[in-house]
Write a protein that holds these residues in place. Structure first.
Motif, PDB file in Angstrom:
ATOM      1  N   UNK A 110       6.755  79.168  57.993  1.00  0.00           N
ATOM      2  CA  UNK A 110       7.656  80.307  58.094  1.00  0.00           C
ATOM      3  C   UNK A 110       7.111  81.486  57.300  1.00  0.00           C
ATOM      4  N   UNK A 114       6.286  85.129  58.758  1.00  0.00           N
ATOM      5  CA  UNK A 114       6.891  86.327  58.182  1.00  0.00           C
ATOM      6  C   UNK A 114       5.825  87.363  57.854  1.00  0.00           C
ATOM      7  N   UNK A 117       4.494  88.952  60.984  1.00  0.00           N
ATOM      8  CA  UNK A 117       5.406  89.926  61.574  1.00  0.00           C
ATOM      9  C   UNK A 117       5.477  91.191  60.719  1.00  0.00           C
ATOM     10  N   UNK A 120       2.650  93.206  61.639  1.00  0.00           N
ATOM     11  CA  UNK A 120       2.900  93.814  62.955  1.00  0.00           C
ATOM     12  C   UNK A 120       3.808  95.023  62.808  1.00  0.00           C
ATOM     13  N   UNK A 121       4.793  94.919  61.943  1.00  0.00           N
ATOM     14  CA  UNK A 121       5.685  96.059  61.709  1.00  0.00           C
ATOM     15  C   UNK A 121       4.897  97.257  61.203  1.00  0.00           C
ATOM     16  N   UNK A 124       3.079  98.816  64.050  1.00  0.00           N
ATOM     17  CA  UNK A 124       3.970  99.559  64.944  1.00  0.00           C
ATOM     18  C   UNK A 124       4.391 100.876  64.315  1.00  0.00           C
ATOM     19  N   UNK A 127       1.678 103.325  64.728  1.00  0.00           N
ATOM     20  CA  UNK A 127       1.628 103.843  66.090  1.00  0.00           C
ATOM     21  C   UNK A 127       2.726 104.871  66.309  1.00  0.00           C
ATOM     22  N   UNK A 128       3.885 104.606  65.731  1.00  0.00           N
ATOM     23  CA  UNK A 128       5.012 105.511  65.944  1.00  0.00           C
ATOM     24  C   UNK A 128       4.759 106.871  65.303  1.00  0.00           C
TER      25      UNK A 128
ATOM     26  N   UNK B  75       8.444  86.940  70.601  1.00  0.00           N
ATOM     27  CA  UNK B  75       7.688  87.245  69.391  1.00  0.00           C
ATOM     28  C   UNK B  75       6.248  87.569  69.726  1.00  0.00           C
ATOM     29  N   UNK B  78       5.543  90.969  70.864  1.00  0.00           N
ATOM     30  CA  UNK B  78       5.524  92.000  69.822  1.00  0.00           C
ATOM     31  C   UNK B  78       4.098  92.323  69.392  1.00  0.00           C
ATOM     32  N   UNK B  79       3.201  91.386  69.613  1.00  0.00           N
ATOM     33  CA  UNK B  79       1.816  91.631  69.225  1.00  0.00           C
ATOM     34  C   UNK B  79       1.056  92.371  70.321  1.00  0.00           C
ATOM     35  N   UNK B  81       1.706  95.229  72.271  1.00  0.00           N
ATOM     36  CA  UNK B  81       2.285  96.488  72.723  1.00  0.00           C
ATOM     37  C   UNK B  81       1.251  97.394  73.368  1.00  0.00           C
ATOM     38  N   UNK B  89       8.475 101.126  71.377  1.00  0.00           N
ATOM     39  CA  UNK B  89       7.969 100.773  70.048  1.00  0.00           C
ATOM     40  C   UNK B  89       9.115 100.612  69.061  1.00  0.00           C
ATOM     41  N   UNK B  90      10.079 101.502  69.170  1.00  0.00           N
ATOM     42  CA  UNK B  90      11.210 101.421  68.245  1.00  0.00           C
ATOM     43  C   UNK B  90      11.982 100.124  68.444  1.00  0.00           C
ATOM     44  N   UNK B  92      10.814  97.351  69.612  1.00  0.00           N
ATOM     45  CA  UNK B  92      10.001  96.250  69.110  1.00  0.00           C
ATOM     46  C   UNK B  92      10.063  96.176  67.596  1.00  0.00           C
ATOM     47  N   UNK B  93      10.042  97.318  66.976  1.00  0.00           N
ATOM     48  CA  UNK B  93      10.108  97.346  65.517  1.00  0.00           C
ATOM     49  C   UNK B  93      11.410  96.729  65.027  1.00  0.00           C
ATOM     50  N   UNK B  96      11.373  93.003  65.522  1.00  0.00           N
ATOM     51  CA  UNK B  96      10.537  92.354  64.516  1.00  0.00           C
ATOM     52  C   UNK B  96      11.298  92.197  63.216  1.00  0.00           C
ATOM     53  N   UNK B  97      12.000  93.252  62.848  1.00  0.00           N
ATOM     54  CA  UNK B  97      12.702  93.196  61.565  1.00  0.00           C
ATOM     55  C   UNK B  97      13.850  92.207  61.596  1.00  0.00           C
ATOM     56  N   UNK B 100      12.335  88.862  61.231  1.00  0.00           N
ATOM     57  CA  UNK B 100      11.939  88.620  59.842  1.00  0.00           C
ATOM     58  C   UNK B 100      13.152  88.233  59.004  1.00  0.00           C
ATOM     59  N   UNK B 103      14.212  84.787  59.728  1.00  0.00           N
ATOM     60  CA  UNK B 103      13.255  83.839  59.158  1.00  0.00           C
ATOM     61  C   UNK B 103      13.514  83.653  57.670  1.00  0.00           C
ATOM     62  N   UNK B 104      13.875  84.722  57.012  1.00  0.00           N
ATOM     63  CA  UNK B 104      14.214  84.576  55.599  1.00  0.00           C
ATOM     64  C   UNK B 104      15.426  83.663  55.422  1.00  0.00           C
ATOM     65  N   UNK B 106      16.336  81.306  57.446  1.00  0.00           N
ATOM     66  CA  UNK B 106      15.893  79.954  57.740  1.00  0.00           C
ATOM     67  C   UNK B 106      15.178  79.350  56.530  1.00  0.00           C
TER      68      UNK B 106
END
Lengths: 147, 147
Positions: A110, A114, A117, A120-121, A124, A127-128, B75, B78-79, B81, B89-90, B92-93, B96-97, B100, B103-104, B106
DNA sequence: ACTAACGCTGACGTTAACGTCAACCTGTTT
DNA sequence: AAACAGGTTGACGTTAACGTCAGCGTTAGT
């Protein structure tokens, strides 16, 4: 004399439990079939006690973690030894430790995901900001350019 | 010399991949149907590149973490794009968040389970030492009666 | 030429984890 | 008495994620 048990009945009907945990009645009966819950009855109706309520919480947590009901049952049974033989206790101890080890592995994975990702953020976001800076005055051109 | 480097081809046949990752060929084809892998063909035969190999690794990791293939695909996308629109993009961002964050959560749940199991281990160990010394009754359920 | 290995495409089977539906009981309210 | 809310037991349906099997095409070795 043997009124040790608190008369304060901490019992739940099936709808109480299902509302508290947001599951269907079907699910609760299914878990009972699988031996995860063991409510007693008032006539026909199921009556869940404190123990069942706690177990249900553990089951759902296990599910959120991606375990199968069979795996969850195995883990729950580890809490339920009561008066096992020595060899049974040893087996349970080993199983618990294996489970703990695999949970540590899962935790590490995990963590890996994390950080993936999060990177990846960052990408992104880069890019934005870039896309927004070039303000795209000729959107049509770009749209036509990319077939 | 525009010769592409086919000498040390970074390509894999289906059996190579399935052996490396210990999955069935059926599984690889199934993942292809689901859009998780996109090998090209040599005639009829599938040819997997480095990209597919990496994605397969991520898919299997996702599975070990209890995600569905659909979630994993989200997921993975997301890689991928490349050059999306700003709004895409927004989105996807944000996704992603959210991922994340969950996941925290979890991770925290896993920590909880780990400490639960560690306490259970301690209790079992106590019971074992006691049992081995004398034949005394044990009461794991009371010992674990957390609240 | 023959077989064995490897690969492909359907198509049907399977398991887990429920959802859904019909038919029934039962106490309470109207 | 009739309806209604809440509970029950089957029994069948569904989805995800493959397993399994039949039938067929290509190379590679004997």
């Amino acid at each position: 004399m043997p009124t040790a048990a608190p008369a304060r009945s901490e019992q739940f009907t099936i709808t109480e439990l299902r509302r508290e945990f947001d599951v269907s009645a079907r699910t609760l009966r299914f878990y009972e079939d699988k031996g995860l819950l063991t409510p007693h009855r008032d006539g026909q109706a199921r009556i869940y006690g404190y123990r069942d309520r706690a177990r249900l919480g553990l089951v759902l947590r296990g599910k959120r973690m991606g375990f199968s009901l069979a795996e969850i049952k195995e883990m729950l049974d580890l809490y339920n030894l009561k008066d096992g033989q020595v060899t049974q206790l040893e087996v349970s101890l080993e199983k618990s430790r294996e489970r703990i080890a695999s949970l540590h592995e899962q935790r590490n994975e995990i963590d890996d995901v994390i950080s993936d990702l999060e990177r990846a953020c960052d990408v992104i976001e880069g890019m934005l900001t870039e896309k927004r800076r070039e303000q795209s005055p000729c959107r049509l051109d770009e749209a036509l350019a990319t077939e």
